[in-house]
Design a protein around this motif. Structure first.
Motif, PDB file in Angstrom:
ATOM      1  N   THR A 128       0.817  -1.211   0.000  1.00 50.05           N
ATOM      2  CA  THR A 128       0.000   0.000   0.000  1.00 50.05           C
ATOM      3  C   THR A 128       0.854   1.266   0.000  1.00 50.05           C
ATOM      4  O   THR A 128       0.581   2.221  -0.734  1.00 50.05           O
ATOM      5  N   TYR A 174      -3.679   2.894  19.253  1.00 51.72           N
ATOM      6  CA  TYR A 174      -4.637   2.023  18.573  1.00 51.72           C
ATOM      7  C   TYR A 174      -4.214   0.571  18.766  1.00 51.72           C
ATOM      8  O   TYR A 174      -3.024   0.257  18.736  1.00 51.72           O
ATOM      9  N   TYR A 228     -12.720  -8.163   0.268  1.00 54.66           N
ATOM     10  CA  TYR A 228     -12.626  -7.660   1.640  1.00 54.66           C
ATOM     11  C   TYR A 228     -11.479  -8.217   2.484  1.00 54.66           C
ATOM     12  O   TYR A 228     -11.149  -7.626   3.522  1.00 54.66           O
ATOM     13  N   LYS A 286      -6.277  -5.226   1.668  1.00 51.96           N
ATOM     14  CA  LYS A 286      -7.521  -4.722   2.259  1.00 51.96           C
ATOM     15  C   LYS A 286      -7.369  -4.532   3.767  1.00 51.96           C
ATOM     16  O   LYS A 286      -7.901  -3.571   4.335  1.00 51.96           O
ATOM     17  N   ARG A 287      -6.631  -5.415   4.415  1.00 54.93           N
ATOM     18  CA  ARG A 287      -6.393  -5.255   5.852  1.00 54.93           C
ATOM     19  C   ARG A 287      -5.567  -3.992   6.122  1.00 54.93           C
ATOM     20  O   ARG A 287      -5.856  -3.239   7.056  1.00 54.93           O
ATOM     21  N   GLU A 326      -5.373  -1.275   4.276  1.00 54.51           N
ATOM     22  CA  GLU A 326      -6.228  -0.110   4.018  1.00 54.51           C
ATOM     23  C   GLU A 326      -7.180   0.123   5.182  1.00 54.51           C
ATOM     24  O   GLU A 326      -7.431   1.277   5.572  1.00 54.51           O
ATOM     25  N   TYR A 327      -7.699  -0.943   5.744  1.00 55.32           N
ATOM     26  CA  TYR A 327      -8.597  -0.859   6.906  1.00 55.32           C
ATOM     27  C   TYR A 327      -7.877  -0.243   8.105  1.00 55.32           C
ATOM     28  O   TYR A 327      -8.396   0.652   8.783  1.00 55.32           O
ATOM     29  N   LEU A 349      -5.113   1.691   8.115  1.00 58.58           N
ATOM     30  CA  LEU A 349      -4.756   3.080   7.843  1.00 58.58           C
ATOM     31  C   LEU A 349      -5.988   3.987   7.923  1.00 58.58           C
ATOM     32  O   LEU A 349      -5.881   5.142   8.347  1.00 58.58           O
ATOM     33  N   ASP A 350      -7.122   3.478   7.525  1.00 62.72           N
ATOM     34  CA  ASP A 350      -8.361   4.261   7.641  1.00 62.72           C
ATOM     35  C   ASP A 350      -8.727   4.488   9.101  1.00 62.72           C
ATOM     36  O   ASP A 350      -9.126   5.594   9.478  1.00 62.72           O
ATOM     37  N   LYS A 351      -8.585   3.475   9.922  1.00 56.81           N
ATOM     38  CA  LYS A 351      -8.937   3.586  11.352  1.00 56.81           C
ATOM     39  C   LYS A 351      -8.018   4.560  12.081  1.00 56.81           C
ATOM     40  O   LYS A 351      -8.467   5.290  12.985  1.00 56.81           O
ATOM     41  N   LYS A 358      -6.416   6.991  10.641  1.00 62.57           N
ATOM     42  CA  LYS A 358      -6.509   8.284   9.935  1.00 62.57           C
ATOM     43  C   LYS A 358      -5.177   8.711   9.338  1.00 62.57           C
ATOM     44  O   LYS A 358      -4.818   9.886   9.348  1.00 62.57           O
TER      45      LYS A 358
END
Length: 325
Positions: A25, A134, A309, A314-315, A317-318, A320-322, A324
């Motif tokens: 990523t 986190y 998913y 995908k993990r 990206e998940y 990094l989204d959490k 921020k």
């Protein structure tokens, strides 16, 4: 964006897949592994111990070490060597740099694996120096309450680890598994020992992982040759098999995991669930052996759902989204 990725050199599927997904990523120059992990950069291990290996990363991994700035710190596993390294580094981490803990262990409490390893003090010691911002947890129970900064994160699959897969189906029902996590797996194997073609295909008791006859990429090819592959929890609810079977395109019959899995597989749509007491297992197996087209449709949908998913990318990206970033 640069990430300092504190990792364990011992096997940890969630750690290795997280590293792989982050590198894919963010780029190979932006994820710095500490300590340097040769399994990430030299392809000398067979599947599944090569899940963290990144092709052509050897030279960049040495130059990366010249960088002293990073935007986040990841503690990649609930392992002793990870925490010992983090405790040394933690005092120097700037306050505005978030720290992320990837707890891919078998136990349900945060960093509980450290207790099993005999070093329960490491978690408390680390949090006194610098608490985690986190936490991502593999065994995130659906009926338990966790702090707001804790998120579920399960094992995933690397599609680029798939070998060329066979087309023929030569086994009816398989469950090639070590008897961990109590009596459930043992009871499954007892139930199946004289059913279908289980005795012939190696679905039997007292197996050891180190002595598996099916290893590496050949194991994935053999999963593909099964009409039905069974999945039941081991030491933890989350298993590699839960992701491997849809990845190869075979039908998975599984108990419903009691952990929170975002975008989980759905019963009779992507996988088939059986009862925890196994009372319907034989009947379900026979039904899908008798209805191969229906089994094939579910298996195909399971593969498509996994690719959408549940890959390593995908993990990442998940995560990094959490956080921020």
């Amino acid at each position: 964006m640069k990430i300092l990725f504190i990792n364990s050199r011992s096997a940890d599927y969630v750690q290795d897949l997280t590293y792989s997904g982050l590198v894919k990523t963010l780029g190979v120059n932006n994820v710095i592994d500490v300590k340097w992990n040769k399994k990430f950069h030299i392809n000398y291990k067979k599947y599944p111990k090569n899940l963290g290996h990144i092709k052509n990363s050897l030279l960049p991994s040495f130059f990366n070490r010249l960088s002293s700035k990073y935007d986040a710190v990841f503690v990649g596993a609930s392992k002793v060597d990870c925490f010992e390294k983090y405790i040394k580094i933690a005092p120097s981490i700037p306050k505005d740099v978030p720290v992320v803990f990837i707890d891919g262990g078998d136990y349900t409490s945060i960093a509980e694996d450290l207790i099993e390893y005999g070093y329960p003090e490491l978690y408390k010691q680390s949090q006194k120096i610098r608490p985690f911002n986190y936490i991502f947890k593999r065994e995130y129970l659906i009926d338990s309450t966790y702090p707001d900064n804790v998120f579920p994160l399960q094992i995933s699959f690397r599609p680029d680890r798939l070998p060329e897969l066979p087309k023929e189906k030569i086994y009816d029902v398989s469950f090639w598994a070590v008897e961990t996590g109590g009596d459930l797996r043992t009871n499954v194997l007892k139930l199946l020992e004289d059913k279908f073609d289980c005795a012939k295909n190696g679905t039997k008791r007292n197996q050891k992982f180190s002595k598996y006859s099916r290893k590496g990429s050949f194991y994935l090819q053999e999963l593909k040759r099964c009409n039905i592959v069974l999945n039941f929890r081991g030491a933890g609810w989350d298993t590699m098999r839960y992701w491997e079977v849809p990845a190869v395109g075979s039908l998975m019959i599984s108990q419903k995991p009691q952990i929170l899995i975002p975008n989980d597989f759905e019963d009779k749509k992507h996988v088939v669930h059986c009862k925890d007491d196994l009372s319907d297992l034989v009947e379900i197996c026979q039904y899908y052996l008798d209805n191969p087209k229906e089994a094939e449709q579910i298996a195909k949908a399971g593969y498509e759902h996994l690719i959408k998913y549940h890959t390593d990318v995908k993990r990442a990206e998940y995560i990094l989204d959490k956080i921020k970033l």
